[in-house]
Design a protein around this motif. Structure first.
Motif, PDB file in Angstrom:
ATOM      1  N   ASP A  94       0.743  -1.209   0.162  1.00 48.17           N
ATOM      2  CA  ASP A  94      -0.126   0.019   0.101  1.00 48.17           C
ATOM      3  C   ASP A  94       0.830   1.096  -0.252  1.00 48.17           C
ATOM      4  N   GLU A  95       0.903   2.013  -1.093  1.00 53.59           N
ATOM      5  CA  GLU A  95       1.877   3.099  -1.189  1.00 53.59           C
ATOM      6  C   GLU A  95       1.616   4.266  -0.391  1.00 53.59           C
ATOM      7  N   GLY A  96       0.274   4.412  -0.056  1.00 57.15           N
ATOM      8  CA  GLY A  96       0.002   5.497   1.079  1.00 57.15           C
ATOM      9  C   GLY A  96       0.223   6.733   0.087  1.00 57.15           C
ATOM     10  N   VAL A  97       0.558   7.875   1.134  1.00 58.49           N
ATOM     11  CA  VAL A  97       0.809   9.056   0.723  1.00 58.49           C
ATOM     12  C   VAL A  97       2.015   9.316  -0.231  1.00 58.49           C
ATOM     13  N   ASN A  98       2.776   8.290  -0.215  1.00 59.75           N
ATOM     14  CA  ASN A  98       4.112   8.331  -1.077  1.00 59.75           C
ATOM     15  C   ASN A  98       3.818   8.527  -2.415  1.00 59.75           C
ATOM     16  N   ALA A  99       2.309   8.042  -2.831  1.00 59.44           N
ATOM     17  CA  ALA A  99       1.975   8.303  -4.102  1.00 59.44           C
ATOM     18  C   ALA A  99       1.827   9.841  -4.792  1.00 59.44           C
ATOM     19  N   GLN A 100       1.686  10.777  -3.840  1.00 60.09           N
ATOM     20  CA  GLN A 100       1.605  11.898  -4.188  1.00 60.09           C
ATOM     21  C   GLN A 100       2.938  12.928  -3.755  1.00 60.09           C
ATOM     22  N   LEU A 101       3.802  12.261  -3.143  1.00 58.77           N
ATOM     23  CA  LEU A 101       5.163  12.821  -3.086  1.00 58.77           C
ATOM     24  C   LEU A 101       5.619  14.105  -4.019  1.00 58.77           C
ATOM     25  N   ARG A 102       5.725  15.244  -3.535  1.00 59.77           N
ATOM     26  CA  ARG A 102       6.274  16.312  -4.445  1.00 59.77           C
ATOM     27  C   ARG A 102       7.460  17.019  -3.413  1.00 59.77           C
ATOM     28  N   LEU A 103       8.296  17.473  -4.148  1.00 59.01           N
ATOM     29  CA  LEU A 103       9.329  18.301  -3.352  1.00 59.01           C
ATOM     30  C   LEU A 103       9.000  19.873  -3.535  1.00 59.01           C
ATOM     31  N   THR A 104       9.141  20.447  -2.488  1.00 60.72           N
ATOM     32  CA  THR A 104       8.931  21.981  -2.451  1.00 60.72           C
ATOM     33  C   THR A 104      10.199  22.718  -2.723  1.00 60.72           C
ATOM     34  N   ALA A 105      10.035  24.084  -2.960  1.00 62.60           N
ATOM     35  CA  ALA A 105      11.203  24.821  -3.140  1.00 62.60           C
ATOM     36  C   ALA A 105      12.494  24.740  -2.192  1.00 62.60           C
ATOM     37  N   GLU A 106      11.684  24.628  -0.739  1.00 59.64           N
ATOM     38  CA  GLU A 106      12.443  24.480   0.353  1.00 59.64           C
ATOM     39  C   GLU A 106      13.257  23.077   0.293  1.00 59.64           C
ATOM     40  N   ASP A 107      12.549  22.245  -0.055  1.00 60.22           N
ATOM     41  CA  ASP A 107      13.265  20.873  -0.122  1.00 60.22           C
ATOM     42  C   ASP A 107      14.360  20.678  -1.146  1.00 60.22           C
ATOM     43  N   LEU A 108      14.003  21.377  -2.093  1.00 59.14           N
ATOM     44  CA  LEU A 108      15.154  21.363  -3.320  1.00 59.14           C
ATOM     45  C   LEU A 108      16.470  22.127  -2.762  1.00 59.14           C
ATOM     46  N   GLN A 109      15.965  23.369  -2.123  1.00 62.87           N
ATOM     47  CA  GLN A 109      17.173  24.090  -1.578  1.00 62.87           C
ATOM     48  C   GLN A 109      17.820  23.565  -0.487  1.00 62.87           C
ATOM     49  N   PHE A 110      17.328  22.548   0.149  1.00 64.95           N
ATOM     50  CA  PHE A 110      18.032  21.646   1.352  1.00 64.95           C
ATOM     51  C   PHE A 110      18.664  20.762   0.528  1.00 64.95           C
ATOM     52  N   ILE A 111      18.229  19.993  -0.404  1.00 58.79           N
ATOM     53  CA  ILE A 111      18.862  18.864  -1.111  1.00 58.79           C
ATOM     54  C   ILE A 111      20.291  19.200  -1.617  1.00 58.79           C
ATOM     55  N   GLN A 112      20.030  20.651  -2.266  1.00 58.61           N
ATOM     56  CA  GLN A 112      21.365  21.271  -2.933  1.00 58.61           C
ATOM     57  C   GLN A 112      22.511  21.453  -1.949  1.00 58.61           C
ATOM     58  N   SER A 113      22.445  21.332  -0.787  1.00 59.48           N
ATOM     59  CA  SER A 113      23.294  21.562   0.346  1.00 59.48           C
ATOM     60  C   SER A 113      24.300  20.296   0.534  1.00 59.48           C
ATOM     61  N   TYR A 114      23.802  19.133  -0.155  1.00 65.82           N
ATOM     62  CA  TYR A 114      24.687  17.948  -0.009  1.00 65.82           C
ATOM     63  C   TYR A 114      25.578  17.756  -1.137  1.00 65.82           C
ATOM     64  N   GLU A 115      26.373  16.651  -0.871  1.00 62.75           N
ATOM     65  CA  GLU A 115      27.279  16.187  -1.998  1.00 62.75           C
ATOM     66  C   GLU A 115      26.806  15.251  -2.974  1.00 62.75           C
ATOM     67  N   LEU A 116      25.922  14.517  -2.507  1.00 64.01           N
ATOM     68  CA  LEU A 116      25.225  13.265  -3.386  1.00 64.01           C
ATOM     69  C   LEU A 116      23.945  13.313  -2.949  1.00 64.01           C
ATOM     70  N   VAL A 117      22.954  12.842  -4.149  1.00 62.58           N
ATOM     71  CA  VAL A 117      21.558  12.804  -3.672  1.00 62.58           C
ATOM     72  C   VAL A 117      21.451  11.313  -4.194  1.00 62.58           C
ATOM     73  N   HIS A 118      20.637  10.491  -3.427  1.00 64.35           N
ATOM     74  CA  HIS A 118      20.307   9.123  -3.825  1.00 64.35           C
ATOM     75  C   HIS A 118      18.657   9.077  -3.769  1.00 64.35           C
ATOM     76  N   SER A 119      18.175   8.217  -4.695  1.00 63.46           N
ATOM     77  CA  SER A 119      16.777   7.874  -4.789  1.00 63.46           C
ATOM     78  C   SER A 119      16.745   6.424  -5.539  1.00 63.46           C
TER      79      SER A 119
END
Length: 260
Positions: A94-119
């Motif tokens: 049951d995928e639950g709320v994961n099915a609607q996952l969207r990244l906000t501008a704040e999320d993207l800014q946070f991610i860009q402060s890291y060296e590597l991103v994995h998914s």
């Protein structure tokens, strides 16, 4: 080193005993990286149910930054797991709320402060990978065993380190890794279960066997391999040593119940 993981999470619920363990590829990789001494964070959505609270608390307790986890109205994802000896059999998901996952501008800014991103392939984060590459992040992605998935064809130009799951070292997987690596990645890797792992960097293939250990539960083995590999990679180690680090991490994980 600083690594952020993005995308899906789920509670792995074992039918026989009813025990629930937090999991999901991005979550597991973040937890294993923290255990190896990296500074890791997880960005994703959990539900407003008890499992959502449990997920956040469990991840945070392992030293992972949970500040960008969103609690969305609804259910946290659940995977039903049955054991056949030491092998897990995945049932209903049951995928639950994961099915609607969207990244906000704040999320993207946070991610860009890291060296590597994995998914991973169920993370709903693939649309952001061109941006991650544009912003100069190193990128990693777990395609699992979905070699024929459309993302395995479209996403590699935006992924530095793609990981795949397969069964053995044969002509098919060698040609596959060559083709994938030729579309842009630096190193393409396939984990082969009991047959070890295989990698290709554009010049040569690398092989790594497995460690002989008492297998309790294989849940999380591939995710811990990825964490071990990435941790060694960002320390500047050569490909063979990255594979060996991944193998050691996987061997540790299969010695206990649940992913972690």
């Amino acid at each position: 080193m600083r690594i952020v993981t993005v995308g899906d999470n789920c509670m792995d619920v074992y039918g026989a005993g009813g025990k629930a363990y937090p999991g999901g590829n991005p979550v597991n990789v973040a937890v294993y990286l923290s255990g190896l001494g990296a500074e890791s964070a997880y960005v994703g959505w959990v539900g407003t149910d008890a499992y959502g609270k449990m997920m956040i608390e469990a991840i945070r307790a392992k030293g992972v930054d949970t500040s960008r986890i969103t609690r969305a109205e609804g259910r946290t994802a659940v995977t039903c797991v049955e054991m056949d000896g030491s092998e897990r059999k995945l049932g209903d998901y049951d995928e639950g709320v994961n099915a609607q996952l969207r990244l906000t501008a704040e999320d993207l800014q946070f991610i860009q402060s890291y060296e590597l991103v994995h998914s991973g392939i169920w993370g709903h984060a693939e649309e952001y990978f061109p941006l991650f590459k544009e912003k100069g992040l190193q990128t990693s992605f777990d395609f699992a065993d979905r070699l024929n998935h459309e993302l395995a064809a479209s996403l590699p130009p935006h992924v530095d380190y793609p990981f795949f799951s397969y069964t053995q070292d044969d002509g098919y997987i060698r040609q596959w890794l060559k083709e994938v690596q030729g579309r842009g990645p630096k190193i393409a890797v396939a984990t082969l279960g009991e047959n070890g792992s295989l990698a290709y960097d554009g010049s040569r293939f690398y092989r790594c066997g497995v460690e002989q250990v008492n297998v309790v539960d294989t849940m999380g083995a591939g995710d811990s391999y990825i964490a071990g590999f990435l941790h060694a990679l960002l320390r500047g180690l050569p490909v063979q040593e990255c594979m060996e680090a991944g193998t050691r991490a996987a061997a540790k994980t299969i010695g206990y119940w649940g992913a972690w």
